[in-house]
Design an enzyme around this catalytic site. Structure first.
Site, PDB file in Angstrom:
ATOM      1  N   HIS A  43       0.866  -1.183   0.000  1.00  0.00           N
ATOM      2  CA  HIS A  43       0.000   0.000   0.000  1.00  0.00           C
ATOM      3  C   HIS A  43       0.897   1.226   0.000  1.00  0.00           C
ATOM      4  CE1 HIS A  43      -3.272   2.690   0.724  1.00  0.00           C
ATOM      5  NE2 HIS A  43      -2.668   3.171   1.789  1.00  0.00           N
ATOM      6  N   ASP A  45       1.237   4.928  -0.258  1.00  0.00           N
ATOM      7  CA  ASP A  45       0.618   6.252  -0.204  1.00  0.00           C
ATOM      8  C   ASP A  45       1.342   7.222  -1.128  1.00  0.00           C
ATOM      9  OD1 ASP A  45      -1.451   6.005   1.863  1.00  0.00           O
ATOM     10  OD2 ASP A  45       0.229   5.524   3.188  1.00  0.00           O
ATOM     11  N   ASP A 167      -7.604   1.773   2.206  1.00  0.00           N
ATOM     12  CA  ASP A 167      -7.202   2.645   3.312  1.00  0.00           C
ATOM     13  C   ASP A 167      -8.091   3.863   3.530  1.00  0.00           C
ATOM     14  OD1 ASP A 167      -5.545   3.334   5.452  1.00  0.00           O
ATOM     15  OD2 ASP A 167      -4.222   4.537   4.208  1.00  0.00           O
ATOM     16  N   HIS A 414      -5.698   9.859  -0.501  1.00  0.00           N
ATOM     17  CA  HIS A 414      -6.407   9.882   0.776  1.00  0.00           C
ATOM     18  C   HIS A 414      -5.561  10.375   1.948  1.00  0.00           C
ATOM     19  CE1 HIS A 414      -4.652   5.816   0.440  1.00  0.00           C
ATOM     20  NE2 HIS A 414      -4.515   5.897   1.742  1.00  0.00           N
TER      21      HIS A 414
END
Lengths: 1001, 1001
Positions: A43, A45, A167, A414
């Site tokens: 994941h 970001d 997420d 996000h």
């Protein structure tokens, strides 16, 4: 390099190889066993604790040990070694910059892996966008950017089949609706309310079909699954270089042999997890943030896990583990042919525990949220103008528009638009937008030059009433571009230093104007460097669709000189003909609003919540968790900020109440423009003082006589309206632990309350959190400043400063009071005018005279298109390929909103644009990556909806299917809430650029 | 698996491929440029903060992010991808366990890489052994274990050519001497005194030839280099997943582009470094502790570094960077054909700054150091007996002896025997030794059974005067095995619970014995579980070489019953015939020693240093750095621990003074055995109290009338004696910042002072720190307990506890006072008796009678070999291969020590052993990995030594070369300090095991 990659990819697509990706290549599982799909994933970001570039390179390891380049390097290496291994990649912003750095051999390797379905793109947006704070326009752009990049380079095997929002902190119905229309077969997410999750786990309702559009029916349905452990691996089975779990130690010659313990634990966990799901397949997300930098570590231990767990089968154990992907897991669910439960509301707000409602981020970093919204506005302008004028048609990317696409893509992440990033990262996001805006302004300048205008100056600091060209020029021309597909007459405000101006419109006619003194609070803003003392206000009447008008403005006083706003002490009522605002003499607040038939008591004021948290960073118990970037955790009721003074400014064009308050870091201008159906409330908040160690969250609250009981309405990403009920959730019994924060919902564009007679609608210029905490009440959170990190990872209090003090934020609400029946057509129209506001640009014109201005040689206006019907919005007009356009048309009304405007409507694309002659179109999916005809989504049976007719396939669907063939090929029918996406061939008066030669190497 | 690996390796060696390793395959560099050899390396401690197995697997990441399995996985992968890349691996303990886990394909890959010289073994010992606290016997064993493993499996390309001691905390001459004789071409280390380094950097004397043996000449010479930055990369260029330096960011499309800055910095650093070295080649160690878990990260950035630095050459920059290895760097130095400076002293003690003398670790964890020394003793016993009895000749490894080899190899690591590991790791080291000792005891039992003995019990707690079999049995037999190659008559002490015993020797003759009550301090030791109240003392006379005798012991009182030690109040003088000890009645201390002609005032007492450090963990300035596991940092002079009482115990065999002190955690027994030339001082220290928050370091100090001025002597790893001078170093002017700690030197076996008439020698049973801080003085540090971490990495104070209190340690000194001329023959002999002490084992014998004991059927003694001359030590007798022996013979005198014993001596191997008939021998290098004839070391010109004759090639060398050919092939000539290593074919009465079949798969 770039060209070579393109050419190679093109060659790869040109010479089709056997594609062996696809559902039928998925591991089958075993029928009589619990099949555990291990999904190796990372994941990544697109900025959070580090900037996106720092994450890419793995710089600043002291902040976080995370380097995406190494992840992709190392994963590819592992995949090559073993055909059983699979990996998914999500964030195209990262993937693509990595891909561009690779040599030919690696590119060929990656193409093979994608083609074999072993490197599978999931999600596929430029970033994994937030859902609460994003506008649908920006979501569609950023998803399209990512998905198109993948499809253009990898073809069908590059298409992400699963939406993957593991997420983001809550999930919206409109996001699900958009995913459905982008062609996704399923959608997985990680975070949902702790209590909702508990109920769903007990009821095996973690997986469902989201009926995500009341209007579109099946077209808006998407199979949706909540993941069991957010996106983390089972406890004790995290095998990354960033984890501390014990590896699988299987050499009996060494100490610490732990195979039995590990296998027992994994099997027990799998069986426990399986109880919450309906089939004999479960998915385990084997990864975490920035995992797989050293992919071998993860895979080596998973290899052992698979080996030793499956070895138990010979002893009768019925657990079967294998490498898989979300789409293969989805396929297994589909094969189960079950009738799935449904959901029709959304997953907002997200609470991770009874005292952690993630509704703070709806408002965190309001300046950033405003700038992102404004940048979306400008990106649309930029795309339109460069398409219409054909000035950015190069075969090479990135061009000057792409930079803003990228920056906007990254900013939808996000941890970007949410405000949950570290301060230095927030600075980087803003800098990216700023630099990319500069770049796109260059492209717009070229377009406007081609339209005949001189070089334009853009004033990027109008939000602080600063514009150097208008302040310092003697004479200048202001150009006002309208990015809407219908004519509008916006009010223009230009900072000026003089005390009288005349304005000539394109016809040379004098335009009425008013000089409105800039409030003292603005003049004294820290860091403000400007000689402007007033804003010159006028209405840019009848701006043509996708067109502009120029206004020649001279300081010379004369007959048509600007009126100056007049202070009118004691005046307790202002009216612009449509709206009348009365003050309450007791409190000095707004007290009553009259508009048409509506006449209601409305009291508006600022208030603030004291948030939990201690500047000393001391420890806390869960209920007293500090309010912070993510969560909103107030100590109790909001406290009133009393009005201290009010000044009434009168004038023919604009009338204002200017309030100051007993807290001098709050001020407000309440404004009525002549003949407009709304009041504009311009609020300015900051620097919020936190020297007292107290976190403060500032709201604007409207209290009215409207009998709204417990119901209010908020938009879903600026489109569908969601009915909200205080202290209530549709799908479970809410345990009201946080009576304030738990009732906050994201407001992207509007919030309203109503009763039979009146509706109070407030439109916002950015995403904010909002609620209605009592009948007749409505509040929006404007700004927040906290003193302690809320311990969800960002590691900083939300404490924005500038020039050494807390950040000051200025924004606008449009307040509409109306008959409820009239409200939709008002707020749909006004919301569009808000997010697709006119774009101002300027040129100094010291040598200009009124006579010259009248000359036909001076270009003073331009019309880009025929106006579209009032219920149709031109969502997208941009270059698709150097010789194709991308056009999106949107019906912006819901089916039940307006007797007229909610009807289906036809649009003919022929001769629609003045510089672009559309000759043919092909309809594409919403993300514009592939033709609609190539999208065949999996069908999912589900239980009957309470709200929708049985087997409702959507008005849009019905009409399109039944009449599409008979239509003129260039006539498009739009049904309520429908967005249709077309790739168009066209002719234009501007020549095509020459395609680049094939690279010789 | 194991067999398959062996078979594959054998096959690989059998079918020789073209070996392309070797100096001629090294990168050449550019003649007119500064050539920078980048050496990618990892430093993998064989235990430190984590246990060796935790490091191997990468467990316990919360302590340290370090997993060797991933390092090797990932490095191999990177090497395969790019033929330019090279890597070195050092610690065979880790490499080998990894190799055994690999599949066939990986094994083949590794073999290729080794064969191509791209994976190069450096150092190659089982661990990177410490130098200060290790005994040469254990060093030779552990280096042989590692190097033999490599050579046996990889052939000539597996031979490490460079000794690589980059982390040990100081360097000894004997270690260098051993490396020379193991065939190393050069030796690099990282740590030397900060002031020495400064001088060497200024004088470009970082590289030199170490004339490491006064006796062996050129055979003991080795080219030696001190590394510039210990073993770290240049600051800012650490590219590991465990580093925080910025990666090289070379994509101008992204932010933070830093190529210019990185390249400038690297070039500047290279040029600065080059100033301290003589040639246009420098080496940069690109790695650190446990680096390369994600090797791609390191290599990717180094690739860029090489690319962008070398790109500067086109602009005239004269810096040339490339991947290399230490041996390739060495080759470049050799090619320079310079005359190198020399060094003849050593690099002890190591000071990293003026207030950080790493002389604490000479004594840290004295119980562990003692146990390691004892385990070395037992390993030799075990190897001898299993070889003589041919009981552990399997083709499969590991066999029961190997476990102890491994455990001893691991325990020689520079964070094991040093005591600088975390407590949990120390526990693991001890457990490994304990388990491996059990395993080897099993093997010894089999050997003794084959020799005719019943199953033996080993008493592993004799150090606390506990032995359950002797305490609890009625009658028992004690077997005393002598691992020395000459006859000895040691004193045996057996814990017993009774009050009278008779002992029969193998001839059935009664043996005189004495019952010595166990001191109260020992009886009350925490955790001691024993019914023994006394030790039964007797002399095991004339134990045959490599032989044993059994002693039948019965509690039945009778004529020949044991005498009980008699308390003799007021007796101020004890004598055993050779040595007389007089007390000083004033202080109760030892006051005078007479032995032969020597008669000197000697005062001995305990003292303690208060060390810096604060139990509260408070901050400190450098001069007040806490004393800890690494450094010794006392606050000032040592304080006397006054004697409180003395009890005199008299007897025919042994006489004792038993002292107590005013600190009741210290006690001592000073003991004279009948006719022995030494006094035994048995000290017991602990629990050292630190409840007062004060670190304490306890010494035993001898103050004498000997006029030793500033000179004293310590051994180098138990072999050569080093002359030390207080406040002095041979090669630079010492800045005396730490008058105590800076004068401490490692004492592995002995320390002495002398004048013309007398010599005081103290032999130790373990490694300790020692010094002489005033003329006539000599001190040894016995035990230490600290309160604060000394901030060199271990992260714990040195604070050993057991049973909830500070650890108690008991040990022995043998104190010899003699004419200096007699001293060498005494201390050489006694030191061997100390480290190759007899091994006791027991069998209960309740049914035995004196008559049965006399029966010829009862095996009561055994002789393994003919005695060797008094100056020859059988250093090694063990199985080499299932059908070959490994024999090392050592001349244990230096050339100038004794007029007779220092002479060359011949040994004939024929008929030497009673069960092994040596038929032929081939001489090998010291590490026993390859024949001596195959060792052709690089020759290095150096400046003339001040101490050695010009072109001295060593007595050994001269004799061997001149007479070797004429010798009987089984006759070996040994010159002073020479160790010669032979692999022998032999015949034995015991049949060979059947070789395993070739694997069929």
């Amino acid at each position: 390099m770039w060209l070579r990659v393109l050419a190679m990819a093109a060659a790869a697509l040109a010479a089709p190889r056997e594609q062996i990706c696809g559902y039928d290549k998925c591991p089958a599982g075993k029928q009589d066993m619990l099949n555990v799909h291990l999904v190796p994933h990372t994941h990544d970001d697109v900025g959070w604790l580090k900037t996106v570039d720092q994450y890419f390179y793995g710089a600043k390891s002291e902040i976080q040990r995370a380097g995406v380049q190494y992840i992709l390097d190392s994963v590819i290496q592992e995949l090559v070694k073993d055909p059983e291994k699979r990996f998914i990649y999500v964030e195209t912003a990262f993937f693509w910059r990595w891909y561009l750095q690779q040599d030919e051999q690696t590119i060929a390797t990656v193409e093979n892996l994608v083609n074999e379905g072993r490197l599978e793109f999931i999600g596929g947006g430029w970033s994994m966008n937030d859902e609460a704070c994003v506008h649908y326009n920006a979501v569609i752009d950023q998803m399209s950017l990512g998905m198109r990049t993948l499809f253009d380079h990898f073809g069908p095997c590059g298409i992400p089949r699963v939406a993957w929002q593991i997420d983001p902190f809550g999930h919206t119905k409109e996001q699900a609706n958009m995913f459905a229309q982008m062609g996704f077969d399923g959608y997985f997410f990680g975070r949902l309310d702790y209590d909702d999750k508990k109920r769903r786990m007990n009821a095996s309702e973690m997986e469902m079909v989201w009926l995500a559009s009341q209007d579109l029916g099946e077209t808006g349905e998407i199979f949706t699954g909540a993941l069991y452990n957010i996106y983390a691996p089972p406890p004790g089975h995290c095998y990354d270089v960033n984890c501390n779990d014990q590896p699988i130690m299987d050499d009996k010659r060494l100490k610490d042999y732990n195979v039995d313990e590990k296998v027992d634990d994994f099997i027990a966990y799998s069986k426990k997890q399986a109880k919450s799901f309906k089939t004999n397949h479960i998915v385990m997300t084997m990864g975490e943030d920035f995992h797989y930098q050293d992919a071998g570590m993860w895979f080596k231990n998973m290899d052992k896990l698979i080996k030793y767990v499956n070895a138990r089968q010979s002893g009768g154990e019925k657990v079967n583990v294998f490498y898989s992907t979300p789409s293969c897991y989805l396929k297994s669910l589909h094969d189960a042919k079950l009738v799935w439960p449904t959901v029709e509301d959304d997953f907002m707000p997200y609470a991770s525990d009874p005292w952690a409602y993630w509704s703070g981020y709806f408002t965190s970093r309001p300046a950033q949220k405003g700038y992102i919204r404004k940048s979306n506005n400008f990106l649309q302008v930029c795309k339109q103008l460069t398409a219409m004028m054909q000035t950015e048609r190069t075969y090479e990317t990135p061009n000057r528009v792409d930079y803003l696409r990228y920056a906007m893509g990254v900013n939808q992440h996000h941890d970007a638009v949410t405000g949950t990033e570290k301060q230095h990262v927030a600075n980087d996001y803003i800098q990216r937008l700023s630099e990319a805006t500069d770049s796109c302004q260059g492209a717009v300048n070229d377009a406007l030059t081609r339209a005949g205008l001189p070089v334009q100056t853009f004033c990027n600091h109008l939000n602080t009433s600063v514009c150097h060209v208008t302040e310092q020029s003697g004479k200048f021309v202001a150009y006002v571009y309208n990015p809407l597909s219908r004519s509008v007459s916006p009010w223009v405000r230009i900072p000026v230093a003089g005390d009288a101006y005349t304005i000539l419109d394109p016809e040379g006619q004098a335009v009425a104007s008013q000089l409105s003194p800039i409030p003292a609070e603005v003049l004294s803003l820290p860091g403000r460097n400007s000689s402007a003392v007033a804003e010159l206000v006028f209405q840019a009447s009848d701006l043509p669709p996708l067109g502009f008008k120029g206004y020649f403005i001279q300081p010379a006083p004369g007959a048509a000189t600007s009126q100056v706003s007049t202070e009118r002490p004691g005046l307790q009522s202002l009216s612009n003909g449509h709206v009348t605002l009365d003050l309450d003499p007791e409190t000095l607040r707004l007290g009553r609003v009259r508009a048409g038939k509506a006449d209601i008591q409305i009291n508006q004021t600022f208030m603030w919540y004291e948030g939990y948290g201690n500047a000393s960073g001391s420890k806390w118990e869960r209920p007293q968790r500090p309010t912070g970037a993510y969560i909103f955790n107030p100590k109790g009721e909001a406290q009133v900020i009393e009005a201290k003074s009010v000044v009434t400014l009168d004038g023919a064009l604009v009338k204002e109440y200017r309030h100051t308050f007993d807290m001098d870091w709050v001020s407000q201008v309440t404004r009525l423009y002549k003949d407009e159906p709304f009041a504009e409330v311009e609020w300015m908040v900051g620097p919020i003082p936190t020297e007292d160690g107290v976190a403060k969250e500032v709201i604007s609250r409207f209290s009215s006589a409207i009998n709204s009981t417990d119901t209010f309405y908020t938009d879903s990403n600026g489109r569908q309206m969601m009915k909200r009920r205080r202290n209530h959730r549709d799908t479970w019994t809410l345990n009201v632990t946080e009576p304030v924060a738990g009732n906050y919902f994201p407001v992207n564009s509007r919030i309203f309350i109503k009763d039979a007679d009146s509706q109070l609608t407030v439109l916002t210029d950015r995403s904010q959190g909002g609620s209605s905490l009592a009948s007749g009440q409505l509040e929006l959170m404007l700004h927040r400043r906290t003193v302690q990190d809320d311990a969800f990872g960002v590691g900083e209090p939300l404490n924005e400063t500038e020039f050494g003090v807390g950040l000051v934020v200025r924004g606008r609400h449009w307040v509409v009071v109306s008959d409820p029946a009239d409200a939709p057509k008002l707020h749909r129209d006004l919301a569009e005018q808000m997010f697709m506001a006119p774009q101002l640009s300027f040129a100094a014109a010291d040598f200009m005279t009124p006579e010259m201005w009248s000359s036909a040689k001076v270009i003073k206006q331009f019309t880009g298109m025929q106006p579209l019907p009032a219920n149709v919005h031109l969502l997208t007009l941009e270059m698709y390929k150097p010789n194709q356009l991308l056009i999106r048309l949107e019906h912006q009304f819901q089916a039940d909103e307006d007797p007229t405007l909610s009807k289906p409507v036809d649009v003919n694309l022929k001769d629609l644009f003045t510089t672009l002659n559309v000759t043919s179109v092909e309809e594409f999916g919403l993300s514009a990556d592939r033709p609609l005809k190539d999208i065949n989504r999996l069908h999912w049976d589900h239980v009957q909806s309470n709200r929708l007719p049985k087997n409702f396939r959507g008005a849009a669907h019905e009409v399109y299917r039944s009449t599409g063939a008979e239509h003129d090929p260039l006539t498009v029918t739009l049904n309520p809430m429908e967005i249709r996406t077309f790739v168009a061939s066209y002719q234009s008066p501007y020549p095509l650029p020459t395609p680049p030669a094939q690279p010789t190497e």
